[in-house]
Design an enzyme around this catalytic site. Structure first.
Site, PDB file in Angstrom:
ATOM      1  N   ARG A  27      34.490  41.346  84.524  1.00 40.06           N
ATOM      2  CA  ARG A  27      35.782  41.771  84.002  1.00 40.06           C
ATOM      3  C   ARG A  27      36.665  42.411  85.086  1.00 40.06           C
ATOM      4  O   ARG A  27      37.848  42.147  85.145  1.00 40.06           O
ATOM      5  CB  ARG A  27      35.554  42.786  82.869  1.00 40.06           C
ATOM      6  CG  ARG A  27      36.807  43.141  82.099  1.00 40.06           C
ATOM      7  CD  ARG A  27      36.544  44.304  81.154  1.00 40.06           C
ATOM      8  NE  ARG A  27      35.318  44.200  80.407  1.00 40.06           N
ATOM      9  CZ  ARG A  27      35.204  43.702  79.178  1.00 40.06           C
ATOM     10  NH1 ARG A  27      36.254  43.268  78.541  1.00 40.06           N
ATOM     11  NH2 ARG A  27      34.030  43.655  78.582  1.00 40.06           N
TER      12      ARG A  27
ATOM     13  N   CYS B  20      43.651  29.956  59.909  1.00 41.44           N
ATOM     14  CA  CYS B  20      43.523  30.394  58.511  1.00 41.44           C
ATOM     15  C   CYS B  20      42.458  31.472  58.352  1.00 41.44           C
ATOM     16  O   CYS B  20      41.418  31.255  57.726  1.00 41.44           O
ATOM     17  CB  CYS B  20      43.186  29.192  57.646  1.00 41.44           C
ATOM     18  SG  CYS B  20      44.344  27.863  57.916  1.00 41.44           S
TER      19      CYS B  20
HETATM   20  N1  LLP Z   1      25.665  41.123  84.255  1.00 43.36           N
HETATM   21  C1  LLP Z   1      25.111  40.883  83.055  1.00 43.36           C
HETATM   22  C2  LLP Z   1      23.669  40.759  82.958  1.00 43.36           C
HETATM   23  C3  LLP Z   1      25.927  40.805  81.913  1.00 43.36           C
HETATM   24  O1  LLP Z   1      25.377  40.594  80.719  1.00 43.36           O
HETATM   25  C4  LLP Z   1      27.336  40.945  82.040  1.00 43.36           C
HETATM   26  C5  LLP Z   1      28.212  40.847  80.870  1.00 43.36           C
HETATM   27  C6  LLP Z   1      27.873  41.168  83.323  1.00 43.36           C
HETATM   28  C7  LLP Z   1      27.002  41.265  84.413  1.00 43.36           C
HETATM   29  C8  LLP Z   1      29.353  41.330  83.564  1.00 43.36           C
HETATM   30  O2  LLP Z   1      29.849  42.439  82.921  1.00 43.36           O
HETATM   31  P1  LLP Z   1      31.358  42.905  83.204  1.00 43.36           P
HETATM   32  O3  LLP Z   1      31.441  43.362  84.648  1.00 43.36           O
HETATM   33  O4  LLP Z   1      32.242  41.723  82.973  1.00 43.36           O
HETATM   34  O5  LLP Z   1      31.589  43.986  82.243  1.00 43.36           O
HETATM   35  N2  LLP Z   1      32.769  39.231  75.787  1.00 43.36           N
HETATM   36  C9  LLP Z   1      32.830  40.665  75.962  1.00 43.36           C
HETATM   37  C10 LLP Z   1      32.035  41.108  77.184  1.00 43.36           C
HETATM   38  C11 LLP Z   1      30.605  40.665  77.173  1.00 43.36           C
HETATM   39  C12 LLP Z   1      29.860  41.051  78.423  1.00 43.36           C
HETATM   40  C13 LLP Z   1      28.548  40.360  78.506  1.00 43.36           C
HETATM   41  N3  LLP Z   1      27.791  40.636  79.682  1.00 43.36           N
HETATM   42  C14 LLP Z   1      34.293  41.097  76.024  1.00 43.36           C
HETATM   43  O6  LLP Z   1      35.176  40.274  75.887  1.00 43.36           O
HETATM   44  O7  LLP Z   1      34.557  42.288  76.151  1.00 43.36           O
END
Ligand code: LLP
Length: 427
Positions: free
Chosen positions: A288, A355
């Site tokens: 992110r 919908c």
């Molecule tokens: N590493 C692992 C093992 C993970 O499961 C994830 C994210 C990341 C790294 C990366 O995390 P980040 O730096 O992006 O926070 N769909 C959700 C977020 C799900 C995150 C899943 N795992 C949303 O839209 O907020």
């Protein structure tokens, strides 16, 4: 920090007006700023410069080939969670030997593929998976590089659906069982114990949960290094971004500046001193943070309608394009793409054509008086935007473009109706 800016009341992606992009490529349209992606990745590099380290971009956040290719060009590693993501990394010019492979449900075929591709490490989540990896690797006459994902049982203080590091979650091996599991794994013929990993959750906006997790892990990591000669400690991803800009609180200046609750620099400031003495390679898996503020979703207003007391602005993007508000009640800033300054803000629900009542982007938010034909932008949609999109309601998925200065490239064409039915058949 990002390169979407208002100049003379018009929204720009780097040096191009968003309205021009929508005219040329249609809507809904994902727009990425290449410079933002690059700078965010480089912030990680700089923050960890004092350590032997690797930044592995979490591909699940944005798997467009152009994004992967941009990061591969900087020398990034990648955190993948499926053979499909690994396929994308290779197609985009990424190096599979810099890939970690995570996930609780890897199949034998995926394990086989990842071993053939020479990935850096599997992040293993169960004993059964460890045994399967060992047997697949033995069949190929090799030892597979492995780290065990430890569930440190700390509260990441984030949304329930994106917290992963407590015993309520399906992820990892319970902290107390890890040492014994490494002993057992060290006797498996196809396993090379290369590292150890944690990931406690996503959109975490304070450093404390990361610090708690790392502090808890330090004695265990030291022991694993001494007993099994591991070479890396992967501390996962999860650093949160700013979704709500200054504009929402009434100022005209909405440029985010450096006022993030958490940055790679502040994260590193707390963690690097703890990690330095380990003498291990430190891996981070940000998703992110690198792409979230580097992308927006532009949409056009189809209709404005009032039911009872409420004002609904119906746009041509929907929950199939960006599911985060529906799924996590998440906030995305909504900006006018064209001139709307000085006009009275009206409490508005911005909704899509699907919908379902869950198909909304905001509720009762004071917004400019959008009219049919206006264009608006859902900000900070670069992470978990397109990658979580679907064809629900048989809506072709949006096009994606990447802007770099004054140039723009279509990096995924809009889907057609033929794309919708590809692979389907009847008698
Ligand atoms: N590493 C692992 C093992 C993970 O499961 C994830 C994210 C990341 C790294 C990366 O995390 P980040 O730096 O992006 O926070 N769909 C959700 C977020 C799900 C995150 C899943 N795992 C949303 O839209 O907020």
């Amino acid at each position: 920090m990002h390169y979407f800016r208002i100049i003379d009341e018009e929204l720009y992606a780097e040096d191009i007006r968003v309205s021009e992009l929508v005219e040329e490529f249609g809507s809904p349209l994902y727009i990425y700023s290449r410079r933002t992606v690059e700078e965010h990745w480089l912030k990680w590099e700089q923050a960890l410069a004092d350590l032997d380290h690797r930044v592995c971009f979490a591909v699940k956040a944005n798997s467009n080939l152009a994004v992967i290719n941009t990061l591969a060009g900087l020398g990034s590693g990648f955190d993948v969670v499926s053979a499909g993501e690994l396929f994308r990394v290779k197609k985009a010019g990424g190096d599979s030997s810099l890939c970690t492979f995570a996930g609780v449900g890897k199949t034998a075929e995926e394990i086989e593929q990842a071993i053939s591709d020479g990935i850096y490490s599997f992040n293993v989540e169960s004993v059964a998976e460890l045994e399967l990896i060992s047997s697949v690797a033995t069949g190929k006459g090799v030892r597979a590089p492995v780290s065990v994902r430890v569930n440190p049982n700390v509260d990441a203080e984030t949304h329930g659906k994106i917290t992963t590091g407590t015993y309520e979650n399906k992820f990892g091996i319970a902290f107390e069982e890890v040492a014994a599991l490494y002993e057992r794994a060290s006797r498996m013929p196809g396993i090379w114990l290369r590292g150890v990993q944690i990931h406690i959750g996503s959109q975490i906006t304070a450093v404390r949960p990361f610090e708690d997790a790392v502090r808890k892990m330090l004695p265990l990591v030291t022991e694993l290094k001494a007993r099994h000669g591991i070479e890396f400690f992967d501390i996962g991803g999860g650093v949160g971004i700013v979704y709500q800009s200054a504009m929402a609180s009434g100022t005209s200046e909405w440029w985010l500046g450096e006022d993030k609750p958490l940055t790679p620099a502040s994260y590193a400031g707390a963690l690097v001193p703890l990690l330095r003495g380990l003498g291990l390679k430190i891996i981070v898996e940000p998703g992110r943070f690198i792409v979230g503020n580097a992308g927006i979703l532009a949409a056009k207003v189809l209709y404005v309608k009032k039911t009872g007391k409420k004002r609904f602005v119906v746009v041509d993007a929907a929950m199939n394009d960006l599911i985060r508000p529906a799924f996590y009640d998440s906030y995305h800033e909504i900006m006018s793409v064209g001139k709307k300054a000085g006009q009275e803000l009206l409490p508005t629900d911005v909704v899509g054509p699907i919908c379902e009542s869950g198909d909304f982007f905001c509720k009762n938010r004071p917004l400019p008086p959008f009219e049919s034909g206006d264009c608006l932008a859902l900000m900070s949609a670069g992470a978990y935007g397109f990658t979580m999109s679907s064809n629900y309601n048989s809506r072709p998925r949006a096009a994606e473009v990447m802007v770099s200065g004054k140039t723009v490239k279509l990096v995924r064409r809009r889907e057609s109706f033929d794309d919708l039915i590809r692979g389907e058949s009847f008698d």
